[in-house]
Write an enzyme that holds these catalytic residues in place. Sequence first.
Site, PDB file in Angstrom:
ATOM      1  N   LYS A 184       0.833  -1.207   0.000  1.00 29.92           N
ATOM      2  CA  LYS A 184       0.000   0.000   0.000  1.00 29.92           C
ATOM      3  C   LYS A 184       0.874   1.266   0.000  1.00 29.92           C
ATOM      4  O   LYS A 184       2.088   1.186   0.083  1.00 29.92           O
ATOM      5  CB  LYS A 184      -0.984  -0.036   1.175  1.00 29.92           C
TER       6      LYS A 184
HETATM    7  C1  LIG Z   1      -5.470  -4.215   0.932  1.00 33.91           C
HETATM    8  C2  LIG Z   1      -6.938  -4.038   0.900  1.00 33.91           C
HETATM    9  C3  LIG Z   1      -7.748  -4.231   2.021  1.00 33.91           C
HETATM   10  C4  LIG Z   1      -7.290  -4.879   3.290  1.00 33.91           C
HETATM   11  O1  LIG Z   1      -6.195  -4.379   3.872  1.00 33.91           O
HETATM   12  P1  LIG Z   1      -5.292  -5.336   4.796  1.00 33.91           P
HETATM   13  O2  LIG Z   1      -4.471  -4.360   5.569  1.00 33.91           O
HETATM   14  O3  LIG Z   1      -4.499  -6.210   3.894  1.00 33.91           O
HETATM   15  O4  LIG Z   1      -6.216  -6.105   5.678  1.00 33.91           O
HETATM   16  C5  LIG Z   1      -9.077  -3.887   1.948  1.00 33.91           C
HETATM   17  N1  LIG Z   1      -9.619  -3.429   0.811  1.00 33.91           N
HETATM   18  C6  LIG Z   1      -8.889  -3.255  -0.302  1.00 33.91           C
HETATM   19  C7  LIG Z   1      -9.547  -2.723  -1.525  1.00 33.91           C
HETATM   20  C8  LIG Z   1      -7.525  -3.579  -0.303  1.00 33.91           C
HETATM   21  O5  LIG Z   1      -6.823  -3.472  -1.439  1.00 33.91           O
END
Ligand SMILES: *Cc1c(COP(=O)(O)O)cnc(C)c1O
Length: 391
Positions: A184
Amino acid sequence: MSNITSEPIPFHRPAYGEREIAAAADVLRSGWLTTGPRVLAFEEAFAERVGVRHALALNSGTAALHLALEGWGISAGDEVVIPAYTFTACGEVCAYVGARVALADVGEDYLLGPDQLGQVVTDATRAIMPVHFGGQAVAVEALKAIAPRARFLEDAAHALPADVDGIPTGRLGDAAAFSFYATKTMTTGGEGGMLVTDDDALAERAARMRLHGIDADAWNRYGAGGSWAYSVEAAGFKYNLTDVAAAIGLVQLDRLDELAEARASIAARYDAAIGGSGLADPPPRRKGDRHAWHLYVAALRLDALTLDRAEVIRRMASAGIGTSVHFIPLNLHPYYQRTFGYRPGDFPVAERLFQRAISLPIWPGMTDSQVDRVAETLLAICDGARRPVEV
Ligand SMILES: *Cc1c(COP(=O)(O)O)cnc(C)c1O
């Protein structure tokens, strides 16, 4: 091609350096590893950055989505609207609380819009989860008119920093979930998340539920001056973030704008190369609003080509370039078909976008020549597979 330009370009490479490593090492040396002073500092800095009353650090973005639904008391018999074009985290948290997953199609911009929401909203709709896909924020305000009694939970996993008309993600809905997963736009060292809200009751409930339903966190219990006493008020979860992770997060948060600028300039370079090629389209975006550029999703012009997206990905990989696909619409997965009765064909726009989508590498630290090589390779693969035009 020279050896240097043929070096593999991974789909993702995390953007952390010596500052993050030193911050983590400091915590390891301090003797206090889990939730403590760094988490508190991270939450305060994050709340200030977004401009919200409460920021709760968690061990994933999924946990943030879950705690929001749980804290609002959403349960069996309720429906939660989520776009079909998203990651399964959005749907699984609805299942955790027993709610029905009400999938909606998306617009040509990959986002949940008023038209798509209007088609699925019912009297049972208690919450709506707009997903800021790729880093483009959903205009949540326009959705509120369609479902004035529902709560809006932003899935902001892709969208930090991003805004709509100057209002940042995290303040567009009633609560928002951010993710600090490795890929991210900022990371807490691999896994992490944040729930933000101005809703005092939700924040109080989520603060308790993230640590076993206990009324005080471990720092208060075991820290200097803390008490041994605690009381369990509910069957909570184990969703707290560690101080090691928070220390890394504090550095990344401080670098957020620098990292965001790097991503935006890669996106602009791809736009210039791909736009007008007639072989693929750059991702749509609203002018004037800040885009976080977590993803750069190019849309292949499949009608002009004799190969499909899977073959393009294979050829990119043999040229040493990592790519990915975001996302396989949820109605195409067995779980959503079995549990909620969805079928292929239910969401034509999402499914058409999915067929064409290819996510290109976009990470701070990519050089101009790496970006150019990705774009040139993609266009060369497509150009070599043009469908003959009938005359
Ligand atoms: C990465 C992601 C999540 C979840 O995040 P995590 O920290 O991996 O639990 C939720 N929604 C979307 C669209 C994502 O890409």
